[in-house]
Structures are given as structure tokens and as C-alpha cells.
Design a protein around this motif. Structure first.
Motif, PDB file in Angstrom:
ATOM      1  N   GLY A 266       0.844  -1.190   0.000  1.00 27.51           N
ATOM      2  CA  GLY A 266       0.000   0.000   0.000  1.00 27.51           C
ATOM      3  C   GLY A 266       0.882   1.243   0.000  1.00 27.51           C
ATOM      4  N   ARG A 267       1.529   1.460   1.150  1.00 26.41           N
ATOM      5  CA  ARG A 267       2.339   2.671   1.329  1.00 26.41           C
ATOM      6  C   ARG A 267       3.392   2.850   0.234  1.00 26.41           C
ATOM      7  N   ALA A 268       4.067   1.743  -0.114  1.00 23.50           N
ATOM      8  CA  ALA A 268       5.169   1.859  -1.075  1.00 23.50           C
ATOM      9  C   ALA A 268       4.660   2.267  -2.462  1.00 23.50           C
ATOM     10  N   ILE A 269       3.395   1.975  -2.748  1.00 25.35           N
ATOM     11  CA  ILE A 269       2.859   2.322  -4.067  1.00 25.35           C
ATOM     12  C   ILE A 269       2.416   3.786  -4.109  1.00 25.35           C
ATOM     13  N   VAL A 270       1.733   4.246  -3.059  1.00 26.46           N
ATOM     14  CA  VAL A 270       1.098   5.571  -3.153  1.00 26.46           C
ATOM     15  C   VAL A 270       1.655   6.629  -2.199  1.00 26.46           C
ATOM     16  N   GLY A 271       2.524   6.200  -1.253  1.00 25.94           N
ATOM     17  CA  GLY A 271       2.945   7.136  -0.192  1.00 25.94           C
ATOM     18  C   GLY A 271       3.566   8.412  -0.716  1.00 25.94           C
ATOM     19  N   GLU A 272       4.483   8.272  -1.664  1.00 30.97           N
ATOM     20  CA  GLU A 272       5.256   9.450  -2.087  1.00 30.97           C
ATOM     21  C   GLU A 272       4.548  10.303  -3.131  1.00 30.97           C
ATOM     22  N   CYS A 273       3.492   9.796  -3.740  1.00 29.10           N
ATOM     23  CA  CYS A 273       2.878  10.580  -4.835  1.00 29.10           C
ATOM     24  C   CYS A 273       1.895  11.625  -4.302  1.00 29.10           C
ATOM     25  N   GLY A 274       1.600  11.587  -2.996  1.00 30.63           N
ATOM     26  CA  GLY A 274       0.597  12.519  -2.488  1.00 30.63           C
ATOM     27  C   GLY A 274       1.163  13.463  -1.448  1.00 30.63           C
ATOM     28  N   GLU A 275       0.696  14.695  -1.461  1.00 28.57           N
ATOM     29  CA  GLU A 275       1.074  15.632  -0.398  1.00 28.57           C
ATOM     30  C   GLU A 275      -0.155  16.450  -0.014  1.00 28.57           C
ATOM     31  N   LEU A 276      -0.174  16.856   1.224  1.00 32.72           N
ATOM     32  CA  LEU A 276      -1.297  17.658   1.713  1.00 32.72           C
ATOM     33  C   LEU A 276      -0.892  19.125   1.638  1.00 32.72           C
ATOM     34  N   ILE A 277      -1.655  19.877   0.860  1.00 29.77           N
ATOM     35  CA  ILE A 277      -1.364  21.310   0.705  1.00 29.77           C
ATOM     36  C   ILE A 277      -2.315  22.073   1.628  1.00 29.77           C
ATOM     37  N   THR A 278      -1.727  22.905   2.461  1.00 30.40           N
ATOM     38  CA  THR A 278      -2.512  23.606   3.483  1.00 30.40           C
ATOM     39  C   THR A 278      -2.039  25.057   3.582  1.00 30.40           C
ATOM     40  N   ARG A 279      -2.940  25.922   4.025  1.00 29.92           N
ATOM     41  CA  ARG A 279      -2.607  27.352   4.063  1.00 29.92           C
ATOM     42  C   ARG A 279      -2.450  27.816   5.510  1.00 29.92           C
ATOM     43  N   VAL A 280      -1.548  28.754   5.712  1.00 33.77           N
ATOM     44  CA  VAL A 280      -1.348  29.294   7.061  1.00 33.77           C
ATOM     45  C   VAL A 280      -2.492  30.250   7.386  1.00 33.77           C
ATOM     46  N   ASN A 343       8.924  22.290  16.410  1.00 34.41           N
ATOM     47  CA  ASN A 343      10.275  22.815  16.430  1.00 34.41           C
ATOM     48  C   ASN A 343      11.011  22.593  15.110  1.00 34.41           C
ATOM     49  N   ILE A 344      10.354  22.906  13.997  1.00 34.59           N
ATOM     50  CA  ILE A 344      11.015  22.737  12.693  1.00 34.59           C
ATOM     51  C   ILE A 344      11.425  24.104  12.148  1.00 34.59           C
ATOM     52  N   THR A 345      12.451  24.094  11.329  1.00 34.97           N
ATOM     53  CA  THR A 345      12.943  25.351  10.771  1.00 34.97           C
ATOM     54  C   THR A 345      12.289  25.595   9.421  1.00 34.97           C
ATOM     55  N   LEU A 346      11.670  26.774   9.306  1.00 30.43           N
ATOM     56  CA  LEU A 346      11.065  27.178   8.024  1.00 30.43           C
ATOM     57  C   LEU A 346      11.469  28.621   7.766  1.00 30.43           C
ATOM     58  N   PRO A 347      11.394  29.083   6.518  1.00 29.89           N
ATOM     59  CA  PRO A 347      11.546  30.517   6.297  1.00 29.89           C
ATOM     60  C   PRO A 347      10.424  31.253   7.038  1.00 29.89           C
ATOM     61  N   LEU A 348      10.627  32.503   7.358  1.00 29.94           N
ATOM     62  CA  LEU A 348       9.584  33.249   8.082  1.00 29.94           C
ATOM     63  C   LEU A 348       8.255  33.007   7.396  1.00 29.94           C
ATOM     64  N   THR A 349       7.290  32.620   8.177  1.00 27.21           N
ATOM     65  CA  THR A 349       6.036  32.104   7.629  1.00 27.21           C
ATOM     66  C   THR A 349       4.890  33.002   8.078  1.00 27.21           C
ATOM     67  N   SER A 350       4.058  33.413   7.124  1.00 28.75           N
ATOM     68  CA  SER A 350       2.984  34.347   7.472  1.00 28.75           C
ATOM     69  C   SER A 350       1.639  33.859   6.953  1.00 28.75           C
ATOM     70  N   ARG A 351       0.613  34.514   7.464  1.00 34.73           N
ATOM     71  CA  ARG A 351      -0.765  34.221   7.055  1.00 34.73           C
ATOM     72  C   ARG A 351      -0.861  34.200   5.530  1.00 34.73           C
ATOM     73  N   GLY A 352      -1.496  33.145   5.000  1.00 41.00           N
ATOM     74  CA  GLY A 352      -1.669  33.050   3.544  1.00 41.00           C
ATOM     75  C   GLY A 352      -0.623  32.183   2.860  1.00 41.00           C
ATOM     76  N   ASP A 353       0.514  31.932   3.511  1.00 44.07           N
ATOM     77  CA  ASP A 353       1.534  31.066   2.880  1.00 44.07           C
ATOM     78  C   ASP A 353       0.981  29.658   2.708  1.00 44.07           C
TER      79      ASP A 353
END
Ligand SMILES: Cc1ncc(COP(=O)(O)O)c(C=O)c1O
Length: 385
Positions: A266-280, A343-353
Motif C-alpha cells: 500500500g504505502r510503497a505504491i502511493v505514499g510518495e505521490c501525495g502531499e497535503l497542501i494547506t494554508r497558514v 520545532n522545525i525550521t522554516l523561512p519566516l512564515t505568514s498568514r496566507g503562505d
């Protein structure tokens, strides 16, 4: 890695949604199918990982069978075009109507997980005037060296029949007149990255099959389950999982005398092809100084971090900031465990990103819920952007 063109196209879309990279899915499915063909292995796709209609259609088009965990999954697979004669159905708690439906559809095998279930399958098959084809799902007591939440083959867990019980009950099983025991099945866990575990699995299967045959079972197939892991840490380094290695291991270590060898990835077939896109939605800082980024998705779209403590790599795909900050990414659900990462490092992140939560193609959308009456997440396909 998303191209600038794709990122620009995503900016105008309503979030959250699952983005499926259909080219990557095709390459992955092709890789699995080509490598399996070298050894004559039979592949079933574990439908539970992702039931998106286009994802299912693409996998089915490569001739895969389906591995199902409920009557509704069997129905879904058949409606998506999977051949019933290539469907296997496992699950510790099959309801009578689900067993009846599976027998009526003539699926390849009901992988049976307890003696009591076997008796019920036998009775229902008798009522239908049919013979049910069964695989014995055996609990082999193997440590799959994975997250304990997704470990399914150790002696004390709920899955499979204990090997000793099968040996003790061989005569009782063989006396069930409406059942044909055609194979043995096991699935020891998911997200297995230490491939030597599969060598150990083969040794166990070799012993189990030899003993079952000495007790008079005539087996046609061995189904070694799924479980091959993916690279959640740096998905870009390994977009297509290492099917070649796992097949080579099984080919050289499994000694079951020409029986069909089946897999249920299951995972090995479809795991990497999907990502969840979400807005700040918002930024805020707790009284203790923790910088929170609140996004517009939650455990209702992707429950794996809250349920299993699973890691998903997260990236801000729209910020052009060069300055960085350490953030905790939290969702909208009314649960304190609704945290995507800390506690992850991201570029400065703002509403709408826009953030992407990567490697979410497996057990993401299929485990979505309507808690807090959230809408179920939509699918967006790379080839329709
Ligand atoms: C019986 C069975 N087969 C196959 C799978 C698929 O596992 P994976 O996604 O790790 O390949 C599962 C997952 O839970 C399962 O329970």
C-alpha cells in the motif's frame, strides 16, 4: 519537489487538498510491476492506503489485484475495475454480510484470522452452496523493526491465527467441507525500512509452509503481505521505493517449491505521490515562547502524526523570505495532539503562505474524518493543473 509552475497554480486553489503527482505514481507502479514480473510475483494493491478513484484506476490499469480490509473495500475495488479473481480480503473482524458478499463475488481468497471466523466462513459458504477459497493468515511472531503502532505480526497482537493453534487444529480445519485452504498469508507490519526483516520473514514462512504441508494442507500460494517503507525524512532522495531489493530478498530466501508468491503493498505504491497542501491561517506565540503556525488542515485530513507520532517533512512553498524561524505546526481540530510537527525550521512564515506536508499519499486521505464537521479533503491531480 514542486516546480514554480505548479506552485503558482496551487496558489489560487481553495485549501486544504491532497495533491497527487500522477507521473510519480505511474513511475512507481511501473517499477513495482516490472520488478515483480522478473520473478513472476503477483501484486495486490492494499486499497486501504488510498481509495482516490484516479489513483485506483491507474494502479488497476497495470493489472494489479487488490488487498481489501472490509466488504466495502472489496466493493470499491470491484467498482474500480479490479478483477474479483485477484482480490484478497483480510481483517480480524469480518461481519457476516461482508463474508457473504466476498464469497458471492468469488474473490481470490478470504485471508482468515481466527478459527471461529473460519467456522463462520464455512457455514456461510454452505448456505450459499459454494466453496470459499481461504488463506490462513498466520501470526508468525516477528518483530518488523518499525513503529510499534503499525506492527502487526508479533505474538500478542490481534492479527492472524497463532501458528501453534493452526498446527493443533489442522484436522478441525480440514474437516470444514465448504472451505478450500489454498494458501497462507501473513503481514507483519508497515513502514519496514530494515530489509533484513524480510529475510527473517522468509525463514519463518519456509518452516510454516513445510509444516502445514506435512499436516496435509495443499497450498497453491504464499502471500507475504505488504510493509515496504518509504523515505519520510527526505522524500526527494527516494521518490520510488526499493522494490528491487525486497523482491530479490524474497526470491533468494523463500523456499516454497514453486508456489505463487503474492504481495500486498500500500504505502510503497502511493505514499510518495501525495502531499497535503494547506494554508497558514495564523501565527501566535505561547506564554512559554513556542512559536505556533496554525494551518487550515488538521488531524481530520492527515491523522498519522496525531495517531502514531509519525513524521512528515513540511515545507513552505510560497515564502520568499531568507530569514528562518523555528515553528510548531498545528492544525484546526479541537485536540491537543493535533500537531503536524514541532520545532522545525522554516523561512519566516505568514498568514496566507502555502505549506506542503509531504509523503502523505498513503493513509492520509483514506483516514480522513469529519470530526468537528470538517469537510473531507479534495483531490487535485498534477496532470489537471
Ligand atoms: C493485511 C494487510 N496487507 C497489506 C497492508 C499494506 O501495508 P503497507 O501499506 O505497509 O504496504 C496492510 C496494512 O495495514 C495490511 O493490514
Amino acid at each position: 519537489m514542486l516546480s514554480k509552475k505548479v506552485k503558482d497554480a496551487l496558489k489560487g486553489l481553495e485549501t486544504p487538498f491532497y495533491l497527487y503527482d500522477m507521473d510519480l505514481l505511474r513511475v512507481t507502479v511501473e517499477s513495482a510491476a516490472t520488478m515483480a514480473a522478473r520473478y513472476g510475483f503477483v501484486l495486490h494493491y492494499a486499497v486501504k492506503a488510498n481509495v482516490d478513484p484516479r489513483v485506483l484506476a491507474l494502479i488497476q490499469s497495470y493489472g494489479f489485484g487488490a488487498d481489501c480490509a472490509s466488504g466495502n473495500e472489496v466493493r470499491c475495488a470491484i467498482e474500480a475495475g479490479f478483477d474479483p479473481a485477484k482480490i484478497v480480503y483480510a481483517g480480524v473482524g469480518k461481519r457476516d454480510h461482508e463474508i457473504r458478499y466476498a464469497i458471492e463475488q468469488g474473490i481470490f481468497a478470504i485471508n482468515c484470522e481466527s478459527l471461529e471466523e473460519m467456522q463462520v466462513i464455512n457455514d456461510i459458504a454452505g448456505e450459499l452452496g459454494k466453496k470459499a477459497t481461504v488463506g490462513l493468515r498466520i501470526n508468525p511472531d516477528i518483530d518488523p523493526k518499525t513503529n510499534s503502532c503499525i506492527d502487526t505480526g508479533q505474538a500478542d497482537c490481534k492479527f492472524g491465527i497463532s501458528y501453534e493453534e493452526v498446527l493443533r487444529s489442522a484436522d478441525q480445519i480440514k474437516a470444514m467441507k465448504n472451505i478450500i485452504v489454498k494458501g497462507m498469508h501473513l503481514h507483519i507490519g508497515s513502514q519496514i525500512r530494515e530489509l533484513h526483516v524480510f529475510e527473517y520473514l522468509c525463514e519463518k514462512v519456509n518452516t510454516i509452509v513445510a509444516n502445514l504441508e506435512s499436516l496435509g494442507f495443499k497450498l497453491d500460494f504464499v502471500d507475504v503481505g505488504g510493509g515496504l517503507g518509504i523515505n519520510y525524512d527526505v522524500p526527494e532522495n527516494e521518490p520510488v521505493p526499493n522494490f528491487a531489493s525486497v523482491f530479490a530478498i524474497i526470491n533468494s530466501h523463500l523456499k516454497v517449491g514453486g508456489k505463487e508468491v503474492h504481495f500486498e503493498f500500500g504505502r510503497a505504491i502511493v505514499g510518495e505521490c501525495g502531499e497535503l497542501i494547506t494554508r497558514v491561517l495564523f501565527n501566535k506565540t505561547t506564554a512559554t515562547g513556542r512559536k505556533l503556525v496554525i494551518v487550515d488542515s488538521s488531524m481530520t485530513e492527515l491523522i498519522r502524526p496525531a495517531l502514531y507520532g509519525s513524521y512528515h517533512n513540511i515545507e513552505n512553498i510560497t515564502s520568499e523570505e531568507t530569514r528562518q524561524e523555528r515553528y510548531t505546526i498545528v492544525g484546526t481540530a479541537c485536540e491537543s495532539t493535533d500537531v503536524f510537527d514541532e520545532n522545525i525550521t522554516l523561512p519566516l512564515t505568514s498568514r496566507g503562505d502555502l505549506l506542503t506536508i509531504k509523503s502523505a499519499g498513503a493513509y492520509g486521505q483514506s483516514m480522513a474524518s469529519r470530526y468537528n464537521l470538517h469537510d473531507l479533503p479534495r483531490s487535485v491531480y498534477s496532470d489537471e493543473l
